[in-house]
Structures are given as C-alpha cells and as structure tokens.
Scaffold this active site. Structure first.
Site, PDB file in Angstrom:
ATOM      1  N   ASP A   1       3.444   6.212  33.913  1.00 16.68           N
ATOM      2  CA  ASP A   1       3.164   5.699  32.535  1.00 16.68           C
ATOM      3  C   ASP A   1       2.331   6.809  32.024  1.00 16.68           C
ATOM      4  O   ASP A   1       1.637   7.754  32.451  1.00 16.68           O
ATOM      5  CB  ASP A   1       2.462   4.275  32.467  1.00 16.68           C
ATOM      6  CG  ASP A   1       2.714   3.825  30.921  1.00 16.68           C
ATOM      7  OD1 ASP A   1       3.408   4.502  30.180  1.00 16.68           O
ATOM      8  OD2 ASP A   1       2.620   2.559  30.872  1.00 16.68           O
ATOM      9  N   TRP A   2       2.160   6.793  30.291  1.00 14.70           N
ATOM     10  CA  TRP A   2       1.499   7.752  29.738  1.00 14.70           C
ATOM     11  C   TRP A   2       0.110   8.198  30.192  1.00 14.70           C
ATOM     12  O   TRP A   2      -0.864   7.245  30.199  1.00 14.70           O
ATOM     13  CB  TRP A   2       1.226   7.344  28.249  1.00 14.70           C
ATOM     14  CG  TRP A   2       0.774   8.413  27.305  1.00 14.70           C
ATOM     15  CD1 TRP A   2      -0.504   8.936  27.297  1.00 14.70           C
ATOM     16  CD2 TRP A   2       1.585   8.867  26.360  1.00 14.70           C
ATOM     17  NE1 TRP A   2      -0.653   9.565  26.443  1.00 14.70           N
ATOM     18  CE2 TRP A   2       0.407  10.038  25.548  1.00 14.70           C
ATOM     19  CE3 TRP A   2       2.727   8.932  25.933  1.00 14.70           C
ATOM     20  CZ2 TRP A   2       0.897  10.531  24.581  1.00 14.70           C
ATOM     21  CZ3 TRP A   2       3.204   9.868  24.757  1.00 14.70           C
ATOM     22  CH2 TRP A   2       2.189  10.765  24.404  1.00 14.70           C
TER      23      TRP A   2
END
Ligand code: BGC
Length: 745
Positions: free
Chosen positions: A290-291
């Site tokens: 994820d980011w």
C-alpha cells in the site's frame, strides 16, 4: 429491461470463458514464462529493481489527467527506474509516458498504469457497500466489467480493487469501500469483481488487485490505520476467505495492507505474503505494497529505517513498492551487502514482467492508449443505464409505514428538503476517480424530471450536513407547509467515509435531525432518503419518519434511481450487508457473533448485554423491505442426517402475498451447535434472489454439503466436525424459519 438482460447474458457467457486453465492457456503460460526469462536475462540489477518501483504520477496524491512529464520522471523512465505509475490517466498522456519507456529506455520494457477504480472511472456506480446490498454478484460483476471498459479506454491497465476487507465496525470509514460484515457475501462479491475487471484480459479489461491484505478492517476502535489483533482462527475464518476467493477467481495482484496483525505489519509478514498467499494458495501474480506501507514499518517500530524496511519487505515476498522509494534507493546496496539475494529480486521481477506480457504490452505497449476508444467508450448511454440499474438494486427500504411508498402520483406538491437533496458532489462517494459532479443527477433533478409538470416540487436545503446553523429551517418549514408530502434527503457527506474518515459518532451529523423534528410538526408524511457510506444510528427517523430508503452513495444516476424507486417503477430489493446499530456504544455488533456463556437475556441481570439498550440492533444484517410482502413456509430438508459424501437439499416455499411484483433475497444460515471451538450463532451459507409476481409462489431449493460446514477447528485444521446443525431460512438474519440436521462420520 430486455436489452439489459441481453447485455447481462452475453456478458456472462463471455466472461465465464475467461479464466479457465485450458491446454491453450497452459501452453501460453509456458510461452510467457520463456519470454519473461529471456527479458530477465538481459537486465542489469538496477533495471530489475526499477521494475519493482511504483510512483504516483504528479505531485502528491490524486489522479492526474494531463500535465507535462517532470524531468525527474522522464529521466527515471529512461533509466529503467520505474516499473509502474499510479494516477497517470488518459489515452494521450499514458501514451506519452509509455513512449519514453519503450523508445528511450535501454530494454524498452513497457510501464504498467494503475488507478483506484473503486466504483467507476468516469461513470460512477454505487459505492461498493451499496453494490453489496444488491446481493447480486452477477450485477456487481457487470458493473466491474463496465468500469474496466471505461478505464481501459483511458490508458489504465490495473485497478486497486476489489477492496474485500470485512468490516464489523461502522466507525471505520473504509467500511464503504467493501462488502460489509459477512465473509460469505464478501467472498462472492470479491470473486465477481475480479471476473468483471479481468475478463479474458483483452484491452477492454484491466487487472484487479485484491486489498488490503490482510485484516485491515479489524482496526481497533474502527480508527483507520489502527492496530489489529485477533486470533489466527478469526483471521482465517472471517477475514481471509474473500482474499482466497479473489485468488481462486484468478486475481493477478494483491495489495499488502498498512496495519499490523498481532505485532507483525502485513508489509513485513512472511506468514501472510509467502506462507499463506504463495505456499497455501498458490498465488502466481505479484504483491504491491500500500502507499508507503513499507516505509510505515518504521513508525510501527518494526524496521529501523527505510533501508531495513525494504530488506524486510522484499524478503517476505512483497514485489512492488508503492511510493516509499525504499526498493529503488536501497535494494542495490542490500544485494551488495548480502542481505537480499538477487534471486529474490529476480522472482519479483518475473512476476511483474509476466503480467506485462499477459496484458500484451510487450507486443503492443500502446494497446490501451487509443483516443478513439477513449471517446467511444466513456459515459455511454449503455454504461449509464447499467449504473442506473445497479443503483436501484442497491437501495434498501428500511421502513414503509402504512405503505406510503410507492409514492402516489396524486401528490400535487412535493417538498424536497435537505442538504443532500440537490447535492451533486456527495452521490459520487469517495474514490470517484474521474467522476465529476456535473455528470451527476441529484435527487432533486431526478424527481423534477420524473414528475414533469404533473406535480410541483418545492425545494429547500434546510441546513448543511455538518454546519450548526438553523437559518435555513424557516424556508424549509414554509415549503413543507405548502406541500402534500416531504421527501427529506439527509445523511453524511461523501467525505465522511473512505480512507482516513473514521467517525466516533454514528448519528446524523449536524442539525439534520433537528430539521426533521421541525418538519414533523407540519403533520405531513416524511419519506427519508438516506445517503451515507456506513450504518447510521437513525433511531429518531426510524421512530418518526413514515418511510426510509437507504441509498448509500449511488453515483452518477442517483436522482433518476431515487425517483424511479420512490414512485414504484422499481420495487426495492436490496438487503443490508451490514448491521445497523442503535448507537455507537453497541459497536461491534454483527450477526455472526458467538453466543458467550451468558447469552443476552433482557430479564436476567447477569447476562451479556448493555443496561441501557435492547439486545437487538436497529436493523439486522440481511434486512430490507419491499413494496410487496413475502411469506415463508414449509422449510424442509431432504435428510435429517448427512455424511461427508452427501448433499443436503433445503427447500422453502416463498409466496408473494402483497400487491406488487417484486424480488426477494432468500437467505440461508447455518449454526453448528457444538464444536471443538465455539461457533457463531449463525453463518450465511447461501442466498438466492428471486422474482415473484403478485400472488406467485415458488419453492426455493438450496444445496449444501459437508464442505460448507468447515471451519478452523481446535487443531487449526480447516474441517467439519460431526454433530448437530441448525438451518435458518428467511428474509433477513433474524426473521427465519428453523430446522435441523446431523452431520455423521
Ligand atoms: C489506499 C489504497 C489505495 C492507494 C493508492 C492508499 O492510501 O490505502 O487503498 O489503493 O492509496 O491510491
């Protein structure tokens, strides 16, 4: 309707041929693997690491339709230091970026373009929680197919969807992005979306990414990004099945989540990313972080610094780094230092190249960047009609006192009141990609269009969603006093659910309830139209409004959908995919809970309950009314004992005893009465959505077998155990008929 059915049918035929592992498929796998190896053999270590690097296009977060390519990115693409972009959009723009990669980099490896296409690209569909309320995986598959068609026409290869996190806490803002609280329903929706997006991987499809792996929805207190800590059994039986369903449906990518579970952040979890995903489930695609979830392991207190974080993640099987820049900065050094083997990097590169080959990007890197397709395929009437249909199916009728709905066409003056009545931005919900308010039909517009000059619509905003001012009440009261009936549009703003939008209250925000109280004094009937991305504790409305229609955030076609449902052109058929609590203090409250040693009993003090609340929620899981009424009878089982080779047929008669044709979701729940570990009081195992004409009766048959009774037992094996089971069939998780059977060895 006919045309729509035809589209559905041809689509389903087409998509079901998609992911079969035919002999041709196997030989094409072999060819792809050989081509991947041949590219890998040419790559330097730096070029390999470049493939593992994903950056968001532009400055900061958010989709960027067209800006000029900054020099830093140009150079990085030329140097082979970027494998994928997220948030770069548009046939023309992705073409420009791709051109640099395939014309100016040494090995000419094409870029992969990803975007959060969560519930639509340009045409917005209902938020995923709303889509789940259709209880129609085939409709959700169709929706995903059209979302893929639109986005693939604008350069996108890959969506970060489906989000399949089970959510038992409505405070968690991301509950809106998933399919609610139930594992079985969530698994069907997960697989449906994967099939819809990926199809047969033509250039009208995009690859899917199941997220957030894993347990992200279990955030303590429903506070986003918070710690998760539950047993391995709960992980496996409740949270993981929708991921497994996506893998079984052929999902090509998985996103590692932000959270930790039991002390191990997912992005550093060998257990999740290798042992379960690859060894147990045989997942062949690649994992993206994820980011900056790799970098966040420093804050978690699991990695010393960004270099250490990268070392942990690559070694546990996380292939692509979204935005932390750990891999691109440190992997080379880590290989030099012997902390990461080049062979580990090779595996990750192969997984990514494989997908680029599968998408046909090595053969035609510009396959997805056609301006003609972009013009032809986006926001067509066909797509808008599907969005309208999904929206109507997603609505849940929560109350309908004295059959006030469908609305009589005799009302000559209709007051349309509330901060969401003429809102065009809110129906888009969060994660609206390129959906814009100008394209949305507000409830007010939809109603006006629907009634034409046959009735007069008197509109007042009344108040804002969160603002404390009551200045607008006067106008609203005047309009209401001058009308025959009130349509009151209240709820949350779209920015109250979604990432980082957790709330500690589930009440209607601001002074909306006060407004409703004032309007009630007029003595006119109130039809509440709710917009929200989570369950709300709407006790006052439940007690005082005449009707309540839950519409979630229904997307582009909201206004038409609301009008058609309120006036009865479509009879509501949605059911809640999540329990609505009476108050936030009742959370977590979900239907498939355990019994405890002291099951709640209002008359007995020493039982599991709150002193100040009934035992029941406001609306249970699976609840939803229709304009007609269904009667259930004759629940019968084909046998009272089954062994592991048998199938059990469960029959029930459902009759439409009301005054309208309608659809009903017939729900089947099972309870395993005694286990080597305690079992939930009920678990959804099957459902069927059926259509019954007024007066019509049908026998609905379900088939289950021993496999449906499996769970993670005391010895941690996934198996069934002989014993007694109860079967419940009904219109929701509470109003059910009951029967029982025994599983014998
Ligand atoms: C979200 C993901 C999303 C990613 C890329 C993150 O903040 O958690 O769901 O896919 O951003 O936009």
């Amino acid at each position: 309707m006919k045309k729509y059915l035809l589209i559905t049918l041809s689509f389903l035929l087409f998509s079901f041929t998609g992911f079969q592992s035919s002999p041709q498929q196997k030989s094409s796998d072999k060819i792809i693997n050989a081509r991947v190896d041949s590219v890998l053999a040419l790559m330097t270590l730096d070029e390999k690491i470049g493939q593992l690097n994903q950056l968001s296009y532009g400055i900061g977060w958010g989709p960027t339709v067209k800006v000029s390519v900054p020099d830093e990115y140009k150079q990085m693409i030329k140097d082979g230091k970027i494998g994928s972009f997220l948030n770069a959009i548009g046939a023309e723009f992705t073409y420009e970026l791709q051109k640099i990669a395939v014309q100016e980099s040494r090995l000419k490896i094409p870029l992969l373009f990803g975007l959060d296409v969560i519930h639509g690209f340009k045409t917005t569909f209902p938020v995923p929680l709303g889509e789940a309320a259709t209880w129609q995986p085939e409709i959700v598959e169709l929706s995903a197919h059209y979302q893929a068609l639109e986005s693939s026409s604008a350069g996108i290869h890959w969506t970060f969807s489906p989000m399949v996190d089970i959510a038992r806490d409505p405070r968690w803002g991301r509950i809106m992005e998933g399919s609610g609280e139930d594992t079985y329903l969530g698994s069907l929706m997960s697989a449906a979306r994967v099939r819809g997006y990926q199809g047969n991987l033509s250039n009208e499809n995009i690859i899917a990414c199941v997220k957030h792996y894993a347990g992200y929805g279990g955030a303590e207190g429903g506070r986003d990004y918070n710690t998760v800590d539950f047993s391995d059994r709960t992980l496996r039986d409740i949270y993981l099945p929708p991921f497994k369903a996506a893998v079984d449906a052929g999902v090509e990518t998985v996103m590692a989540s932000f959270n930790e579970i039991g002390g191990i952040p997912s992005s550093g979890s060998k257990y999740l990313l290798t042992d379960i995903l690859r060894d147990e489930w045989k997942f062949k695609g690649f994992v993206v972080s994820d980011w900056n979830s790799i970098g966040e392991m420093i804050n978690h207190g699991f990695a010393l610094d960004l270099k250490n974080a990268g070392e942990i993640s690559i070694n546990v099987g996380l292939d692509m780094d979204m935005e932390s820049r750990s891999y691109i900065t440190y992997l080379n050094e880590l290989v030099d230092e012997g902390k990461v083997k080049e062979s580990v990097i090779d595996e990750s590169v192969k997984r990514i190249l494989r997908i680029k080959f599968m998408l046909g990007l090595f053969d035609d890197p510009f396959r997805y960047c056609s301006k003609e397709r972009e013009q032809k395929n986006i926001m067509t009437n066909e797509i808008k009609n599907v969005s309208l249909d999904v929206a109507k199916r997603s609505f849940v009728l929560l109350k309908n006192e004295d059959k006030i709905l469908p609305l009589s066409k005799e009302y000559k003056k209709i007051a349309v009141i509330g901060p969401l009545a003429d809102s065009k931005i809110n129906p888009l919900g969060e994660w609206n990609a390129l959906g814009i308010e100008e394209d949305v039909i507000s409830v007010l517009e939809g109603l006006k269009r629907y009634v034409g000059d046959k009735s007069e619509i008197l509109y007042a905003e009344g108040c804002k969603i969160t603002d404390p001012s009551k200045d607008g009440f006067k106008d609203a009261i005047e309009k209401v006093n001058n009308s025959d009936v009130i349509i009151l549009c209240v709820g949350e703003s779209r920015s109250m659910t979604g990432e980082a939008y957790s709330r500690s209250s589930l009440d209607l925000p601001g002074v909306q309830e006060d407004l409703a109280k004032e309007l009630l004094k007029s003595g006119k009937s109130i039809i509440a139209v709710l917009m929200n991305g989570r369950p709300l504790s709407i006790n006052w409305l439940n007690d005082n409004a005449d009707a309540i229609l839950e519409t979630w955030f229904a997307g582009t076609m909201t206004g038409d959908a609301v009008a058609q449902v309120l006036f009865g052109d479509y009879n509501p058929s949605g059911k809640l995919p999540v329990t609505f609590p009476r108050t936030v203090g009742q959370v977590p409250i979900y239907y498939n809970h355990k019994n405890t040693g002291r099951p709640g009993d209002e008359k007995n003090r020493y039982t599991s309950k709150y002193l100040d609340l009934p035992l029941t929620p406001l609306y249970p899981f699976g609840y939803g009314l229709s304009y007609t009424k269904f009667n259930y009878s004759g629940l019968s089982l084909s046998k009272d004992k089954i062994s592991s080779n048998d199938q059990l047929k469960i029959n029930v008669n459902v009759k439409n005893i009301g005054s309208y044709d309608g659809e009903e979701v017939v729900q089947l729940y099972i309870q395993d009465l005694v286990g080597s570990v305690t079992r939930p009081v009920k678990e959804l195992k099957r459902f069927q959505k059926i259509f019954l004409k007024k007066g019509e009766e049908k026998t609905v048959e379900f088939t289950i077998s021993e496999e449906d009774l499996r769970f993670t037992a005391a010895d941690m094996n996934f198996k069934s155990e002989p014993g007694l089971f109860k079967v419940y069939v009904g219109t929701n998780s509470v109003d059910v008929l009951e029967n029982k059977f025994e599983l014998v060895e």
